[in-house]
Every structure is written in C-alpha cells, then in structure tokens.
Design an enzyme around this catalytic site. Structure first.
Site, PDB file in Angstrom:
ATOM      1  N   SER A  15      -8.529  -5.940 -16.529  1.00 13.13           N
ATOM      2  CA  SER A  15      -8.530  -4.943 -15.462  1.00 13.13           C
ATOM      3  C   SER A  15      -7.959  -5.489 -14.159  1.00 13.13           C
ATOM      4  O   SER A  15      -8.326  -6.581 -13.708  1.00 13.13           O
ATOM      5  CB  SER A  15      -9.950  -4.437 -15.214  1.00 13.13           C
ATOM      6  N   LYS A  66     -16.949   5.754 -19.965  1.00 10.10           N
ATOM      7  CA  LYS A  66     -16.865   6.897 -19.048  1.00 10.10           C
ATOM      8  C   LYS A  66     -17.839   8.020 -19.403  1.00 10.10           C
ATOM      9  O   LYS A  66     -18.323   8.721 -18.515  1.00 10.10           O
ATOM     10  CB  LYS A  66     -15.428   7.413 -18.977  1.00 10.10           C
ATOM     11  N   ASN A  87     -15.383   8.043 -13.803  1.00 10.39           N
ATOM     12  CA  ASN A  87     -14.750   6.734 -13.638  1.00 10.39           C
ATOM     13  C   ASN A  87     -15.191   6.038 -12.351  1.00 10.39           C
ATOM     14  O   ASN A  87     -14.772   4.912 -12.082  1.00 10.39           O
ATOM     15  CB  ASN A  87     -13.216   6.847 -13.677  1.00 10.39           C
ATOM     16  N   GLY A 127      -1.056  15.700 -25.856  1.00  8.35           N
ATOM     17  CA  GLY A 127      -2.358  15.117 -26.154  1.00  8.35           C
ATOM     18  C   GLY A 127      -3.482  15.995 -25.630  1.00  8.35           C
ATOM     19  O   GLY A 127      -3.322  16.707 -24.625  1.00  8.35           O
ATOM     20  N   ASN A 151      -0.743  19.169 -29.104  1.00  4.76           N
ATOM     21  CA  ASN A 151      -1.461  18.110 -29.809  1.00  4.76           C
ATOM     22  C   ASN A 151      -1.143  18.194 -31.296  1.00  4.76           C
ATOM     23  O   ASN A 151      -0.754  19.248 -31.803  1.00  4.76           O
ATOM     24  CB  ASN A 151      -2.969  18.288 -29.586  1.00  4.76           C
ATOM     25  N   PHE A 154      -4.051  21.388 -33.708  1.00  3.46           N
ATOM     26  CA  PHE A 154      -4.041  22.574 -32.849  1.00  3.46           C
ATOM     27  C   PHE A 154      -5.427  22.907 -32.313  1.00  3.46           C
ATOM     28  O   PHE A 154      -5.583  23.240 -31.127  1.00  3.46           O
ATOM     29  CB  PHE A 154      -3.491  23.779 -33.620  1.00  3.46           C
ATOM     30  N   GLY A 236       2.622   5.216 -15.574  1.00  3.46           N
ATOM     31  CA  GLY A 236       1.410   5.594 -14.873  1.00  3.46           C
ATOM     32  C   GLY A 236       0.832   4.566 -13.924  1.00  3.46           C
ATOM     33  O   GLY A 236      -0.342   4.691 -13.548  1.00  3.46           O
TER      34      GLY A 236
END
Length: 266
Positions: A15, A66, A87, A127, A151, A154, A236
């Site tokens: 992390s 989470k 988070n 996704g 996705n 479905f 990201g």
C-alpha cells in the site's frame, strides 16, 4: 501528542497510503503518523477495536476488509451506503465510528482533472462488482445522459442497475452502442488481461479510464485503447490520490494539494 492513522488490509505491505498520507501531513503541517496493519482472517473488528482504543483517530480500508468496515461503522455516509462498503473510518468526538467511501468521488476528482466529458455523456462501466457499485452514485451526480453496466453475467449487472434510474444493464457480448466514456472497473488489468469488450466499442469512444493502475501509467486496457487511436486513455493512479485527498480532508479538515501529490508519486 501525535495523532495516529493507518491502513487495514491483507495484503497491505504494497500500500502507498502511508507514503501518501505522510506527504499530506508534511505539506499541510499536520502532526500525525500513518502506518499499515495486516488484518488476520476474521479479525478485523478485534484489530480495529484495539486501534481505536489505543487512541487511533482514523483509518483507510483496503481489500478484503471494506465490507467488514461497513458493518463496523456506527454511522455511514450516503456514499458508503450506496457502495455497500467503507474505505475510510473516522472516530467522532462522541466516540462513535463514522464510515465513508471516498473511492467514487476520488474517481470523479481525477476525471474532472482530466477534463472527462461526463456531463451529458453516455457512459459505459465494465464490470458489476464492488468497484462498480462504489462509483455509480458519484458519476450520476455529474449528470451523465445515461450509464450502462456491462458484465459477463447479465443478472449481476441488472441487480446493480435496478438500484438506480438512468442505469441499464448489458452483457459484454451484447454491447452495440457508441459511448462517450468507458470506465473499466474490473481487476483484469492486474493480470494483464483485457475485460472482454469488443474493439469496435472502444474505437468509437472519446475517453477511456481504467480503475487499475501501473507505475508507468499504462495498463493493458489503456494500451489497447491507444492502439485504437483513443487519445484520452488513463489509468487509475489519480483516483488513488483523489480518494486519499478526500479521506485526509474528512479526518483533518484540510485538503492536500492533489496536483503536487500526483507529481510527487507518479
């Protein structure tokens, strides 16, 4: 006394949160330390209790904790409720624990920096897992024309779409529309795999974003988009910085410099 924060997860050694939040503290003149905590299986509540009992004021939560953090919080933000996951935890002045989810707003923070044409857009989210669930509400707040969740299964996409107006579901194979914005919320890029969307769908878009990131700024998905002549294709990493900025602001009441942090760690 120096205030204590940390990130819970398993694994957690990778992390960047301690480095990022230590940089935030230095640049905003905040007296705090930020560490990592490896969560043993089934031990999140026990370890979180110990952290707060020992004076901890807040923490970030990464996989796979989470959902545990969502259950742990005494009070939840609307974003946490929409995401069904937390988070960020903060100890309130009365001792209760407040749970938030800054992931989706962190994404929007970065999309705005990149001048992503969200308002009025036809947006595709690839996704239908936890990552997708966490970003829909903040994206809808940017007033897109509509959102499609695509996705492999479905029913999973439909279950998520049913929670919102202006959101519809599709399988990856049945996609045949043109989208302004495509966001890959799957973890396929971590395995250097593509998410299964047809090249012709990508080739017609204006903007591509992958929630996953690589040190060099390129995932296999952003590389695919650029090979199809999409100029605006991003990983990201900015979302990572954005969600951290919002967590830090929740805890400390000051907002770190996003651009300066991005330049420091990219």
């Amino acid at each position: 006394m120096t205030d204590k924060y940390l990130v819970f997860g398993n694994p957690v050694s990778h992390s960047l949160s301690p480095d990022i939040h230590t940089f935030f503290a230095k640049t905003t003149d905040q007296d705090l330390v930020y560490d990592r905590c490896l969560v043993q299986e089934g031990k999140f509540k026990e370890q979180a209790d110990a952290f707060f009992k020992e004076g901890g004021l807040g923490c970030n939560i990464t996989v796979p904790c989470k959902l545990d953090a969502f259950s742990y919080a005494d009070e939840l933000s609307d974003y946490a409720k929409a995401a069904g996951a937390v988070n960020t935890l903060k100890k309130l002045s009365d001792g209760r624990i407040y749970g938030d989810n800054t992931d989706g707003r962190g994404l929007v923070y970065d999309l705005k920096r990149l001048n992503c044409p969200l308002e009025g857009s036809k947006t595709l989210i690839i996704g239908a897992g936890g990552a997708a669930k966490g970003i829909i509400k903040p994206i809808l707040e940017c007033n897109p024309c509509c959102i499609t969740i695509a996705n492999r299964t479905f029913n999973k996409a439909q279950d998520l779409a049913d929670q919102y107006q202006m959101v519809k579901a599709s399988t990856l194979e049945d996609l045949n529309e043109t989208f302004d914005v495509i966001i890959n919320s799957t973890s396929a890029s971590l395995k250097d795999e593509l998410p299964g969307i047809k090249d012709e769908i990508i080739a017609k878009t204006r903007f591509v974003y992958d929630l996953m990131y690589r040190k060099n700024g390129e995932t296999v998905f952003t590389q695919k988009a650029k090979s199809l002549n999409i100029q605006h294709a991003y990983d990201g990493f900015g979302m990572l910085i954005g969600q951290a900025v919002l967590s830090f602001k929740l805890w400390r009441g000051v907002e770190p410099d996003f651009k300066k942090t991005l330049e420091k760690f990219r």
